[in-house]
Design an enzyme around this catalytic site. Structure first.
Site, PDB file in Angstrom:
ATOM      1  N   HIS A   8       0.849  -1.206   0.000  1.00 37.88           N
ATOM      2  CA  HIS A   8       0.000   0.000   0.000  1.00 37.88           C
ATOM      3  C   HIS A   8       0.879   1.249   0.000  1.00 37.88           C
ATOM      4  O   HIS A   8       1.994   1.245   0.548  1.00 37.88           O
ATOM      5  CB  HIS A   8      -0.889   0.050   1.240  1.00 37.88           C
ATOM      6  CG  HIS A   8      -1.776  -1.137   1.414  1.00 37.88           C
ATOM      7  ND1 HIS A   8      -2.830  -1.401   0.568  1.00 37.88           N
ATOM      8  CD2 HIS A   8      -1.788  -2.135   2.337  1.00 37.88           C
ATOM      9  CE1 HIS A   8      -3.438  -2.499   0.969  1.00 37.88           C
ATOM     10  NE2 HIS A   8      -2.825  -2.974   2.040  1.00 37.88           N
ATOM     11  N   ARG A  69      -3.488   3.229   0.559  1.00 39.69           N
ATOM     12  CA  ARG A  69      -3.426   2.827   1.975  1.00 39.69           C
ATOM     13  C   ARG A  69      -4.788   2.266   2.400  1.00 39.69           C
ATOM     14  O   ARG A  69      -5.814   2.937   2.261  1.00 39.69           O
ATOM     15  CB  ARG A  69      -3.065   4.051   2.826  1.00 39.69           C
ATOM     16  CG  ARG A  69      -2.674   3.713   4.249  1.00 39.69           C
ATOM     17  CD  ARG A  69      -2.107   4.944   4.957  1.00 39.69           C
ATOM     18  NE  ARG A  69      -3.143   5.900   5.299  1.00 39.69           N
ATOM     19  CZ  ARG A  69      -3.850   5.876   6.447  1.00 39.69           C
ATOM     20  NH1 ARG A  69      -3.589   4.962   7.357  1.00 39.69           N
ATOM     21  NH2 ARG A  69      -4.778   6.765   6.686  1.00 39.69           N
ATOM     22  N   HIS A 176     -10.311  -6.922   1.537  1.00 39.65           N
ATOM     23  CA  HIS A 176      -9.503  -6.099   2.442  1.00 39.65           C
ATOM     24  C   HIS A 176     -10.370  -5.041   3.114  1.00 39.65           C
ATOM     25  O   HIS A 176     -10.865  -4.131   2.466  1.00 39.65           O
ATOM     26  CB  HIS A 176      -8.379  -5.422   1.653  1.00 39.65           C
ATOM     27  CG  HIS A 176      -7.174  -5.078   2.483  1.00 39.65           C
ATOM     28  ND1 HIS A 176      -7.263  -4.386   3.674  1.00 39.65           N
ATOM     29  CD2 HIS A 176      -5.853  -5.336   2.296  1.00 39.65           C
ATOM     30  CE1 HIS A 176      -6.042  -4.246   4.174  1.00 39.65           C
ATOM     31  NE2 HIS A 176      -5.173  -4.824   3.371  1.00 39.65           N
ATOM     32  N   GLU A 282       3.116  -6.810   2.489  1.00 35.55           N
ATOM     33  CA  GLU A 282       2.349  -5.639   2.926  1.00 35.55           C
ATOM     34  C   GLU A 282       3.265  -4.545   3.460  1.00 35.55           C
ATOM     35  O   GLU A 282       2.898  -3.760   4.312  1.00 35.55           O
ATOM     36  CB  GLU A 282       1.271  -5.989   3.967  1.00 35.55           C
ATOM     37  CG  GLU A 282       0.099  -5.011   3.968  1.00 35.55           C
ATOM     38  CD  GLU A 282      -1.004  -5.346   4.977  1.00 35.55           C
ATOM     39  OE1 GLU A 282      -0.745  -6.070   5.945  1.00 35.55           O
ATOM     40  OE2 GLU A 282      -2.124  -4.857   4.783  1.00 35.55           O
TER      41      GLU A 282
HETATM   42 ZN   LIG Z   1      -3.158  -4.534   3.172  1.00 29.41          ZN
END
Ligand SMILES: [Zn+2]
Length: 342
Positions: A8, A69, A176, A282
């Site tokens: 992200h 993000r 997510h 991540e």
């Molecule tokens: Zn993530």
């Protein structure tokens, strides 16, 4: 090539998130949103060169599938119009990163979801991000209310317009969630892992994969509680006469490797076939510290996979070929973006 399927833009220039705060304040006050801030290419370059690109180089990975993000998506804030403007701004910024660093980043879209608003309103942004930006997937939030679970489960036809679009474009969704506004949850501690587990279980008891045989989902964070409790889910599927869990799920569900210790990775690789595991870290994300037991960053997940008792062929699947298979447009976009970089 080592492809990290889960990163992200957590280091975006400050004015980007600053605008988001102003936008939500304006919405609360019933005023129009302020104009979008100016962000220069140099500011973006700096935020990446000293952040994600630096970490890629240090850890020996090549490409990150990159999205806005996740905790910042904030689908519980504002309304459908503020979500649309925010998703558009976030996705545009990802596109700019991918244009400035075409060999290192390929985009995935956040969606302009809003609690209790039909996900049909995401379709135009999906078309735009795939068509104009060359993005290869989306992040789908199963709980846009931020921890109150007010929308129907992923098994519900409510979500089918998004699934139709995923099938049309041959793009997967990573399930997510975003930040929790329910104080019972810690965003990255319990809400994320809960979102992963809930999403898997909702799909398991659904007819989504009968209705969309080619659709693919990535369950991040190692699948939440799923691999650890694989026996429970197998038993639940058996009791509900759904058939074998592996037959039911493994053509369509994939797990990433955002698990921050070796024993967790060992379990993931023991329970889930290598064909269904995608390398991911991540970074730079939820856990940024160094593990005193190993002396390395918790999220340096490549180190754990290097240590697993798997064949070179299986590791090749985890590091590269599974990502190319799950993200159906990825190989073509890698070629297109590499050509731009020359
Ligand atoms: Zn993530």
């Amino acid at each position: 090539m080592i492809i990290d399927c889960h990163g992200h833009y957590t280091t975006a220039p400050r004015q980007h998130e600053g605008w988001r705060s102003e936008q939500i304040e304006a919405h609360k006050a019933g005023k129009p949103s302020p104009p979008r801030p100016r962000i220069t290419d140099d500011e973006i370059r700096e935020s990446i060169a000293n952040g994600q690109l630096k970490v890629q180089r240090e850890r020996g990975t090549d490409l990150t599938i990159f999205s806005p993000r996740a905790a910042g998506m904030g689908h519980h804030l504002g309304d459908a119009a503020t979500s649309e403007a925010w998703a558009s701004a976030c996705n545009e910024l990802i596109h700019r990163v991918c244009s400035l660093f075409p060999k290192n980043f390929i985009g995935v879209a956040m969606l302009p979801q809003s609690a209790r608003v039909s996900p049909r309103n995401c379709l135009r942004e999906i078309d735009r991000c795939v068509g104009e930006y060359g993005f290869v997937g989306v992040n789908l939030n199963p709980d846009p209310s931020g921890g109150h679970w007010q929308d129907p489960p992923l098994s519900d036809r409510y979500w089918y317009p998004v699934y139709e679009k995923m099938a049309e474009h041959d793009i997967p969704a990573m399930i997510h969630v975003s930040a929790a506004c329910n104080p019972a949850y810690h965003t990255t501690g319990s809400h994320y892992l809960n979102g992963d587990t809930v999403g898997f279980n909702q799909l398991m008891t659904s007819s989504v994969f009968k209705d969309f045989p080619t659709i693919k989902f990535v369950i991040p964070h190692g699948g939440g509680a799923v691999p650890y409790h694989w026996g429970r889910f197998r038993g639940l599927a058996q009791d509900a006469k759904l058939g074998l869990l592996s037959d039911l799920m493994l053509n369509n569900i994939f797990f990433d490797t955002c698990v921050y210790h070796l024993p967790g990775q060992e379990l993931l690789a023991k329970v889930i076939p290598a064909e269904n595991i995608l390398f991911a870290s991540e970074m730079i994300g939820a856990v940024r510290g160094i593990d005193p037991e190993t002396g390395h960053h918790y999220d340096d997940t490549k180190r754990y996979i290097d240590q697993l008792p798997l064949s070179a062929e299986e590791k090749g699947k985890i590091f590269e070929s599974n990502a190319r298979r799950v993200y159906g447009r990825l190989s073509r976009i890698i070629e297109e973006q590499s050509a731009k970089a020359i």
